[in-house]
Design a protein around this motif. Sequence first.
Motif, short mmCIF file in Angstrom:
data_model
loop_
_atom_site.label_atom_id
_atom_site.label_comp_id
_atom_site.label_asym_id
_atom_site.label_seq_id
_atom_site.Cartn_x
_atom_site.Cartn_y
_atom_site.Cartn_z
N LYS A 1 1.94 -9.38 18.50
CA LYS A 1 2.15 -8.75 19.81
C LYS A 1 2.77 -9.78 20.77
N LEU A 2 3.79 -10.46 20.25
CA LEU A 2 4.48 -11.45 21.07
C LEU A 2 5.18 -10.77 22.25
N THR A 3 5.01 -11.34 23.42
CA THR A 3 5.68 -10.83 24.61
C THR A 3 6.82 -11.75 25.06
N SER A 4 6.89 -12.93 24.46
CA SER A 4 7.97 -13.86 24.82
C SER A 4 8.26 -14.80 23.66
N VAL A 5 9.44 -15.38 23.69
CA VAL A 5 9.86 -16.37 22.69
C VAL A 5 10.19 -17.65 23.45
N PRO A 6 9.66 -18.80 23.02
CA PRO A 6 9.93 -20.05 23.76
C PRO A 6 11.40 -20.43 23.72
N ARG A 7 11.89 -20.96 24.84
CA ARG A 7 13.29 -21.38 24.91
C ARG A 7 13.58 -22.51 23.92
N SER A 8 12.53 -23.28 23.60
CA SER A 8 12.72 -24.41 22.69
C SER A 8 13.09 -23.99 21.28
N ILE A 9 13.05 -22.68 21.02
CA ILE A 9 13.46 -22.20 19.69
C ILE A 9 14.90 -22.58 19.41
N GLY A 10 15.66 -22.80 20.47
CA GLY A 10 17.06 -23.20 20.32
C GLY A 10 17.22 -24.59 19.74
N ASP A 11 16.13 -25.38 19.68
CA ASP A 11 16.19 -26.73 19.11
C ASP A 11 16.04 -26.72 17.59
N LEU A 12 15.73 -25.56 17.02
CA LEU A 12 15.54 -25.47 15.56
C LEU A 12 16.90 -25.28 14.90
N LYS A 13 17.65 -26.35 14.80
CA LYS A 13 19.05 -26.28 14.39
C LYS A 13 19.26 -25.95 12.92
N THR A 14 18.17 -25.98 12.12
CA THR A 14 18.34 -25.67 10.69
C THR A 14 17.89 -24.26 10.34
N ILE A 15 17.48 -23.48 11.34
CA ILE A 15 16.98 -22.12 11.09
C ILE A 15 18.08 -21.24 10.49
N LYS A 16 17.72 -20.59 9.38
CA LYS A 16 18.63 -19.64 8.75
C LYS A 16 18.14 -18.20 8.88
N VAL A 17 16.80 -18.04 8.86
CA VAL A 17 16.20 -16.70 8.94
C VAL A 17 15.22 -16.68 10.11
N LEU A 18 15.41 -15.74 11.03
CA LEU A 18 14.51 -15.58 12.17
C LEU A 18 14.09 -14.11 12.25
N ASP A 19 12.80 -13.86 12.06
CA ASP A 19 12.27 -12.50 12.05
C ASP A 19 11.23 -12.37 13.16
N LEU A 20 11.57 -11.62 14.20
CA LEU A 20 10.68 -11.37 15.34
C LEU A 20 10.36 -9.88 15.45
N SER A 21 10.45 -9.16 14.36
CA SER A 21 10.30 -7.71 14.38
C SER A 21 8.85 -7.29 14.64
N VAL A 22 8.73 -6.06 15.15
CA VAL A 22 7.44 -5.41 15.41
C VAL A 22 6.56 -6.27 16.32
N ASN A 23 7.07 -6.55 17.50
CA ASN A 23 6.31 -7.24 18.54
C ASN A 23 6.45 -6.46 19.84
N GLN A 24 6.28 -7.12 20.96
CA GLN A 24 6.39 -6.45 22.26
C GLN A 24 7.39 -7.18 23.16
N LEU A 25 8.45 -7.65 22.55
CA LEU A 25 9.46 -8.41 23.29
C LEU A 25 10.35 -7.49 24.11
N GLN A 26 10.69 -7.94 25.31
CA GLN A 26 11.64 -7.21 26.15
C GLN A 26 12.95 -7.96 26.32
N VAL A 27 12.88 -9.29 26.17
CA VAL A 27 14.09 -10.12 26.27
C VAL A 27 14.05 -11.19 25.19
N LEU A 28 15.22 -11.72 24.89
CA LEU A 28 15.35 -12.85 23.98
C LEU A 28 15.96 -14.01 24.75
N PRO A 29 15.52 -15.24 24.49
CA PRO A 29 16.11 -16.38 25.19
C PRO A 29 17.55 -16.61 24.76
N GLU A 30 18.38 -17.01 25.71
CA GLU A 30 19.78 -17.28 25.40
C GLU A 30 19.93 -18.40 24.37
#
Length: 565
Positions: free
Chosen positions: A85-114
């Motif tokens: 039931k995530l309501t937000s995603v930390p902006r620091s996720i942008g520092d994960l430069k090796t990420i290939k797969v990101l799955d944030l499905s089935v939560n309560q997000l309204q926005v995604l960080p740029e």
Amino acid sequence: MAEENTSLDVWPEIEKAEKENRRELVLQGSAVDQKIQGCGGIHPRLYSLTLLNYLEISQCPSLHQISESIKDLSHLQSLILCRNKLTSVPRSIGDLKTIKVLDLSVNQLQVLPEEICGLSELNTLNVSCNSITALPEGLSRCVKLASINVSKNALSRLPMDLWSSKLELLSSIIASENVIEDLSSEVHNLSALKVLDLSSNKLQELPSELADCSKLKEINFKGNKLKDKRLEKMVNGCQTKSVLDYLRAGGRGKGKGKQQDGEAGEKVDAGRNASKKKSAGKKKGKGEVEEVDELNRMVVRVLHLSEAPTAVTVKVSPGVKDVRPYIVCCIVKGMNLRQGNALKRFLVAQTKLHDEICAKRTTATIATHDLALVKAPLLYDVRPPHTMSIVPLGRKEIKAADLLKQLQQEADEQRKQKKRQNVSGLHKYLQLLDGKDLYPCLVDAEDHVISFPPITNSDKTKIKKTTRELFLEVTSSTSLQICKDVMDTLITKMAELNKLTIEQKEDVGSDEEADAVPSCPAEDPPTSELTVLQVKVVDVDGNLKVVYPSKTDLISDNTNLTVIR
């Protein structure tokens, strides 16, 4: 915040991963959720596991946010944070430069960080089933993006730079069940696009430029009220190629096409048969509309228990409550598996459902059986792993505990071969039984285990080309409604496949199984209509727990599906 309280006892899962220098960690389910409640979030020690390249935290409704410290996991290649039931995603996720797969499905997000747009290695992005109203601009910077799923959100548009030619690897866009009003004509810039799903949106027009996507193999625009009613019928009933040919020849996808309306019908007809005159082509164009109407017909007839007194009943033992409590079943008649690749298509579709709506078997599991080989009545029970035996698909009889060890070894080997980039579906659903003293199973009248969810079903009841009637079973540890939703989707898919099989008029072929059973000369010509027979699930005292399909089941938005009750 409690999440930053380092004095908390380290979770054993984290401690084990730390000691073993593990590259992967999966935290999911009610036991983890209770720990999250106690900590007020994820234990901070997690963010010290810097060797991790796969992290999954799922099915934890108490998880509302992830710490900015996620940036310390600098080697992550897959981050799975679904079904929380995530309501937000930390902006620091942008520092994960090796990420290939990101799955944030089935939560309560309204926005995604740029900052997500800065993930230059990102290959797969899944943010489906949230409440997102807009995607961040700048996704074209994710130049390795191959698949994006934004279905079941509140998007009114897709960002313009999603259609950028920089995204030369983007092959799949799933954006169904939003409120999207426009499909950009710039879609033709996506040279690798193979799958485009904008079903159940607010589209009124389709750009003719869609036909310029040379690799496009699968489109879905069902559930949109298009201005061009002929095109609307086509997207509901015809294959992708027919729709693209119509747009390419000047079909009125946007009220006008590449040619004027008067030329469009002539061009379409000429493309089909250049040797025919224009008048003959126009007649064929009219006939095509009638053909589309015929293609739309998918019929599922529900047969009630009162009409079939010898129907199969499934009894549920009390022990399943603490292991895998939910099950729904039904019988399907009329599925044609003999012709051509019909059986293969059905098995592929089942695998796809397991990967998608069943979330790689973590939320639900489908099992299909040849009804002729099922000996009723059936018992849904739990058994100790060292005494429960099964003949798994394609294997010899084995104890459940030994089977899991064998599968675990195979999964570990597969993981090594893939250089630990991700955990296979096989490895993921093995963990669903971790710590269980009893395993769920469906047992026949002779006490043979015919299904061991979520792992496998028995080779003894395996469906073949000769199968005429199927016994379907869906189980879940999550909810009864998920079982029903999956069964609804499965039956709808079976209806689509059966229609396709009849239309293609494939030969039975040289399959030994099919040859072994002679055709009955008095047999009626095959039809695409399916009959679904209700199955009751009762407790040990015979009290009804659920019957499927009930009046509230098989209610589909698919206008092509007719359910006769």
